[in-house]
Design a protein around this motif. Structure first.
Motif, PDB file in Angstrom:
ATOM      1  N   ILE B 478      27.523  36.811-129.442  1.00  0.00           N
ATOM      2  CA  ILE B 478      26.435  36.402-130.068  1.00  0.00           C
ATOM      3  C   ILE B 478      26.546  35.013-130.372  1.00  0.00           C
ATOM      4  O   ILE B 478      25.499  34.174-130.153  1.00  0.00           O
ATOM      5  N   ALA B 479      27.776  34.377-130.657  1.00  0.00           N
ATOM      6  CA  ALA B 479      27.777  33.095-131.247  1.00  0.00           C
ATOM      7  C   ALA B 479      27.576  32.207-129.944  1.00  0.00           C
ATOM      8  O   ALA B 479      26.783  31.262-130.003  1.00  0.00           O
ATOM      9  N   SER B 480      28.165  32.658-128.777  1.00  0.00           N
ATOM     10  CA  SER B 480      28.143  31.812-127.534  1.00  0.00           C
ATOM     11  C   SER B 480      26.725  31.601-127.050  1.00  0.00           C
ATOM     12  O   SER B 480      26.221  30.724-126.502  1.00  0.00           O
ATOM     13  N   VAL B 481      26.164  32.656-126.923  1.00  0.00           N
ATOM     14  CA  VAL B 481      24.521  32.887-126.618  1.00  0.00           C
ATOM     15  C   VAL B 481      23.968  32.038-127.462  1.00  0.00           C
ATOM     16  O   VAL B 481      23.057  31.175-127.058  1.00  0.00           O
ATOM     17  N   LEU B 482      23.857  32.236-128.646  1.00  0.00           N
ATOM     18  CA  LEU B 482      23.112  31.405-129.752  1.00  0.00           C
ATOM     19  C   LEU B 482      23.381  30.113-129.631  1.00  0.00           C
ATOM     20  O   LEU B 482      22.481  29.444-129.582  1.00  0.00           O
ATOM     21  N   LEU B 483      24.567  29.576-129.528  1.00  0.00           N
ATOM     22  CA  LEU B 483      24.708  28.165-129.582  1.00  0.00           C
ATOM     23  C   LEU B 483      24.249  27.492-128.170  1.00  0.00           C
ATOM     24  O   LEU B 483      23.909  26.365-128.508  1.00  0.00           O
ATOM     25  N   VAL B 484      24.432  28.213-127.346  1.00  0.00           N
ATOM     26  CA  VAL B 484      23.820  27.575-125.797  1.00  0.00           C
ATOM     27  C   VAL B 484      22.203  27.496-126.011  1.00  0.00           C
ATOM     28  O   VAL B 484      21.739  26.694-125.688  1.00  0.00           O
ATOM     29  N   VAL B 485      21.868  28.617-126.583  1.00  0.00           N
ATOM     30  CA  VAL B 485      20.179  28.412-126.799  1.00  0.00           C
ATOM     31  C   VAL B 485      19.792  27.152-127.732  1.00  0.00           C
ATOM     32  O   VAL B 485      18.667  26.472-127.469  1.00  0.00           O
ATOM     33  N   LEU B 486      20.849  27.130-128.815  1.00  0.00           N
ATOM     34  CA  LEU B 486      20.410  26.067-129.536  1.00  0.00           C
ATOM     35  C   LEU B 486      20.838  24.555-129.017  1.00  0.00           C
ATOM     36  O   LEU B 486      20.779  23.594-129.808  1.00  0.00           O
ATOM     37  N   SER B 487      21.541  24.573-127.935  1.00  0.00           N
ATOM     38  CA  SER B 487      21.983  23.445-127.602  1.00  0.00           C
ATOM     39  C   SER B 487      20.877  22.653-126.585  1.00  0.00           C
ATOM     40  O   SER B 487      20.084  23.208-126.282  1.00  0.00           O
ATOM     41  N   LYS B 488      21.420  21.367-126.254  1.00  0.00           N
ATOM     42  CA  LYS B 488      20.500  20.561-125.482  1.00  0.00           C
ATOM     43  C   LYS B 488      19.808  21.031-123.998  1.00  0.00           C
ATOM     44  O   LYS B 488      18.789  21.027-123.798  1.00  0.00           O
ATOM     45  N   THR B 489      20.736  21.857-123.564  1.00  0.00           N
ATOM     46  CA  THR B 489      20.487  22.480-122.063  1.00  0.00           C
ATOM     47  C   THR B 489      19.282  23.374-122.290  1.00  0.00           C
ATOM     48  O   THR B 489      18.775  23.778-121.120  1.00  0.00           O
ATOM     49  N   VAL B 490      19.255  24.320-123.379  1.00  0.00           N
ATOM     50  CA  VAL B 490      18.188  25.090-123.399  1.00  0.00           C
ATOM     51  C   VAL B 490      17.116  24.828-124.250  1.00  0.00           C
ATOM     52  O   VAL B 490      16.048  24.651-123.942  1.00  0.00           O
ATOM     53  N   TRP B 491      17.517  24.173-125.559  1.00  0.00           N
ATOM     54  CA  TRP B 491      16.591  23.940-126.649  1.00  0.00           C
ATOM     55  C   TRP B 491      15.524  22.954-126.288  1.00  0.00           C
ATOM     56  O   TRP B 491      14.434  22.733-126.541  1.00  0.00           O
ATOM     57  N   VAL B 492      16.273  21.675-125.400  1.00  0.00           N
ATOM     58  CA  VAL B 492      15.466  20.600-124.995  1.00  0.00           C
ATOM     59  C   VAL B 492      14.861  20.691-123.521  1.00  0.00           C
ATOM     60  O   VAL B 492      13.918  20.620-123.354  1.00  0.00           O
ATOM     61  N   ALA B 493      15.914  21.297-122.775  1.00  0.00           N
ATOM     62  CA  ALA B 493      15.655  20.874-121.452  1.00  0.00           C
ATOM     63  C   ALA B 493      14.513  22.443-121.133  1.00  0.00           C
ATOM     64  O   ALA B 493      13.734  22.135-119.941  1.00  0.00           O
ATOM     65  N   VAL B 494      14.807  23.427-121.680  1.00  0.00           N
ATOM     66  CA  VAL B 494      14.014  24.699-121.153  1.00  0.00           C
ATOM     67  C   VAL B 494      12.698  24.802-122.256  1.00  0.00           C
ATOM     68  O   VAL B 494      11.605  25.075-121.766  1.00  0.00           O
ATOM     69  N   PHE B 495      12.977  24.710-123.383  1.00  0.00           N
ATOM     70  CA  PHE B 495      12.089  25.020-124.468  1.00  0.00           C
ATOM     71  C   PHE B 495      11.193  23.927-124.761  1.00  0.00           C
ATOM     72  O   PHE B 495      10.415  23.907-125.627  1.00  0.00           O
ATOM     73  N   HIS B 496      11.620  22.428-124.358  1.00  0.00           N
ATOM     74  CA  HIS B 496      11.116  21.267-124.518  1.00  0.00           C
ATOM     75  C   HIS B 496      10.809  21.084-126.132  1.00  0.00           C
ATOM     76  O   HIS B 496       9.840  20.387-126.555  1.00  0.00           O
ATOM     77  N   PHE B 497      11.947  21.478-127.040  1.00  0.00           N
ATOM     78  CA  PHE B 497      11.773  20.808-128.403  1.00  0.00           C
ATOM     79  C   PHE B 497      12.443  19.487-128.079  1.00  0.00           C
ATOM     80  O   PHE B 497      13.095  19.080-127.285  1.00  0.00           O
ATOM     81  N   SER B 498      12.138  18.714-129.485  1.00  0.00           N
ATOM     82  CA  SER B 498      12.645  17.255-129.207  1.00  0.00           C
ATOM     83  C   SER B 498      14.062  17.186-129.613  1.00  0.00           C
ATOM     84  O   SER B 498      14.633  16.437-128.907  1.00  0.00           O
ATOM     85  N   ALA B 499      14.487  17.853-130.508  1.00  0.00           N
ATOM     86  CA  ALA B 499      15.823  17.536-130.759  1.00  0.00           C
ATOM     87  C   ALA B 499      16.875  18.930-130.727  1.00  0.00           C
ATOM     88  O   ALA B 499      16.289  20.084-131.194  1.00  0.00           O
ATOM     89  N   ALA B 500      17.998  18.861-130.452  1.00  0.00           N
ATOM     90  CA  ALA B 500      18.850  20.216-130.201  1.00  0.00           C
ATOM     91  C   ALA B 500      19.564  20.385-131.545  1.00  0.00           C
ATOM     92  O   ALA B 500      20.187  19.514-132.092  1.00  0.00           O
TER      93      ALA B 500
END
Lengths: 104, 562
Positions: B478-500
């Motif tokens: 759970i921690a690894s999936v969650l942290l990847v989702v909250l990191s720049k590669t998903v949070w910014v590059a996939v979901f287009h939020f401004s900061a991870a």
């Protein structure tokens, strides 16, 4: 607690098994720690001393960092080689002896 | 019946692929040499599969090729399983674009191998028969531990598979001018055929063929590059630094490991992720004993190391030769082009263009075919590992409680392979234009944070209990999936939020220790009778893991009072 099966306890008490298990543990953990220290030491060196790694080896145009990187590759193979050679030489015979004595 | 089915498929598939190629070659003339070599590989691997079709009747035959692969064969197959197209095209592209940093990445990949050898190979072989969960659940309770291990396996397999399939689709599209959808479906169809018809026997030989092709192809290219520079590394580096936009900076460490937290985190994922990859761990069961497993890792490590020496030559060679020649770039109207991003097909095509520059259409065809074979072997290995997690762990051990017949389990496994293949093709199609750079990294992080801690704690620490292993495995997953989702590669590059919210690209530095800590905490606080039994059973597990002697886990009849 005394629930360990008799057959297991007999093997655990066997001197050949003990020397196999302790010798292999020393080799296993020793080489693992060496590998990790080597790799993470290299990573630490890169993040702290980038300038030094860019300097070239005297007399050539090849930077020190590149030489170290290639040396790492060779060392990794050497470490696995040491483990395999040591295991072949020391542990396979011991293992065979223990298996012959206690195996089905 | 399987053989007839296979023949029918292969006869049907080949003209379809050829037609697709001649039909959709926009922007690129049909390259008959490349297509010929590509077809030769498809036919050769199908022939291997056809010959292996008889070996898949029993469980041992299907999952492990009857434990009859030799250490040298298995070493090549492990290298074939591990050296993906991402490693071949991706690392040479990293060297092409960044120089030295690409080499560091390769070293990280390689350093996982001694750890696999020292900690995993022999104990895995002594404790298990078919999947790594056999070893993890050896003395622990079957249902929960297998479910966690199988979930970890499936997550790793699916993310890795999707990343590979998308890469494969793009590469084949570029190499042969086939539409993306045909490319992905073709790869999916072939991997399903290898696994369902030929099982581990066919998968192994596809991997051996690929490893041999990849090592030969890489060597050939490196020799041609070095020959071009009079076998002088100094001349090669001088040529590369002259034309590279980053100049001499490519010979020194750059940004990849510059920030220590990210560097250590990536290092942990690379080193320990390898020791938790289900398709790699599964390969130890294809040999007859622990000594053979150990030898096979040595051969595999040597192959991977050799590859790590060769691949920088291709990267530096591509920089030196291609960057001086605008015909390999998408040149803008003003005559300007970026020497890295404007390479036709992107930097991942550096080795492929280099083959063309050095050896014309013949070498181009050969190296393209090698890249194709590379993709096939990896996806086949992944599919087999995923299918066995479903059929052996979830169906055979959890649902049927170990009483399913061989035939039934193999049947489930083949069905699972088809299902995994279809899901992978569908997801690869759906994510075609998504940024999937995080997927391979996520797969390695989950392997390092869920599979590896559970397995290592179960086989090395007496105190591990079922409760601890399950808590640790789930925490890591759970921690690894969650942290990847909250990191720049998903949070910014996939979901287009401004900061991870999570500032690092790789979660392993946090999720892996968390998994170990949870396993420890939930084990030492476990006061149940089951936990006592499991701790006592460690002695028997220890003896078997060291010697391979199979003993009863508990005294069968005699129960003494404490």
């Amino acid at each position: 607690m005394g629930h360990t099966p008799e057959a297991t306890r007999r093997i655990l008490a066997d001197p050949k098994f003990q020397s196999l298990a302790s010798g292999r543990a020393r080799l296993r953990w020793g080489l693992s720690i060496l590998t990790l220290v080597m790799f993470f030491g290299f990573v630490a060196l890169i993040s702290t001393a980038r300038g030094a790694l860019a300097a070239t080896v005297t007399g050539t145009a090849i930077p020190i960092g590149l030489v170290l990187a290639f040396a790492m590759i060779v060392l990794v193979v050497a470490l696995t080689g040491i483990y395999v050679l040591q295991s072949n030489a020391r542990f396979d015979d011991l293992n065979g002896a223990v298996t012959r004595e206690f195996g089905q | 019946m399987m053989r007839r089915f296979l023949l029918a498929i292969s006869i049907a598939a080949i003209p379809a692929v050829a037609a697709a190629q001649s039909g959709a070659t926009a922007g690129r003339s049909p390259d008959w040499i490349a297509i010929g070599m590509f077809l030769a590989i498809v036919i050769a691997t199908l022939a291997i599969t056809y010959r292996s079709a008889g070996s898949t009747k029993s469980k041992a035959g299907f999952y492990t090729a009857g434990h009859a692969i030799t250490p040298l064969q298995n070493g090549f197959a492990i290298a074939g399983d591990f050296l993906s197209a991402a490693a071949f095209l991706g690392i040479s592209a990293l060297v092409y674009a960044n120089g030295f940093d690409g080499l560091l990445y390769a070293i990280g990949f390689l350093t996982g191998w001694p750890i696999v050898l020292f900690l995993m190979s022999e104990r895995m072989r002594n404790l298990g028969s078919y999947t790594f969960s056999d070893a993890a659940a050896f003395r622990l309770e079957r249902t929960p531990v297998r479910l966690v291990a199988a979930t970890g396996s499936l997550v790793v397999v699916l993310f890795y598979l999707i990343a590979q399939m998308i890469g494969a689709g793009k590469v084949i599209q570029l190499l042969f001018g086939v539409d993306y959808i045909f490319a992905v479906v073709g790869v999916g169809l072939l991997m399903i055929i290898y696994v369902t018809v030929g099982g581990m026997q066919a998968t192994t030989w596809v991997q051996i063929t690929k490893a041999a092709l990849l090592l030969c192809g890489g060597t050939l290219m490196a020799i041609v590059v070095l020959w071009h520079y009079d076998f002088s590394l100094a001349k090669l580096f001088a040529a590369a630094t002259t034309v590279h936009p980053k100049g001499t900076a490519i010979l020194a460490p750059g940004g990849l490991f510059a920030e220590p937290v990210s560097a250590i985190s990536l290092g942990l994922a690379l080193v320990f992720g390898t020791a938790g990859l289900p398709h790699i761990l599964m390969r130890f069961f294809t040999v007859k004993d622990a000594a053979s497993a150990r030898r096979s890792v040595f051969y595999a490590t040597s192959c991977v190391a050799y590859f790590c020496l060769v691949i920088p030559m291709l990267g530096f060679g591509a920089a030196a030769i291609l960057m001086a020649d605008p015909s390999y770039f998408n040149v803008g109207a003003s005559g300007q082009f970026n020497k890295i991003t404007d390479l036709i097909g992107g930097p991942n095509m550096a080795s492929i263009h280099l083959a063309h520059a050095m050896g014309g259409p013949v070498l181009l065809g050969f190296i393209s075919a090698v890249a194709f074979a590379t993709i096939l072997a990896v996806v086949a290995g992944l599919t087999l590992a995923g299918a066995s997690a479903v059929s052996h762990d979830i169906y055979g051990q959890v649902i049927a409680k170990g009483s399913a017949s061989d035939a039934r389990e193999v049947w489930i496994s083949k069905a699972a392979a088809i299902a995994i293949g279809i899901v992978a093709v569908a997801l690869a199609y759906a994510f075609e234009n998504q940024n999937v750079a995080f997927m391979a990294g996520l797969a390695l992080s989950v392997a390092a944070s869920c599979n590896f801690p559970v397995l290592a704690m179960a086989i090395f620490w007496r105190g591990t209990t079922t409760r601890g292993a399950v808590a640790g495995g789930l925490a890591g997953l759970i921690a690894s999936v969650l942290l990847v989702v909250l990191s720049k590669t998903v949070w910014v590059a996939v979901f287009h939020f401004s900061a991870a919210p999570f500032p690092y690209d790789n979660p392993a530095l946090f999720s892996m220790p968390l998994a170990f800590a949870f396993t420890w905490l939930f084990s030492v606080t476990d006061r149940s009778a089951r936990a006592d039994r499991e701790r006592r059973a460690f002695d028997t597990q220890f003896v078997q893991s060291e010697t391979g002697i199979v003993l009863p886990l508990t005294e069968p009849t005699l129960v003494r009072a404490a």
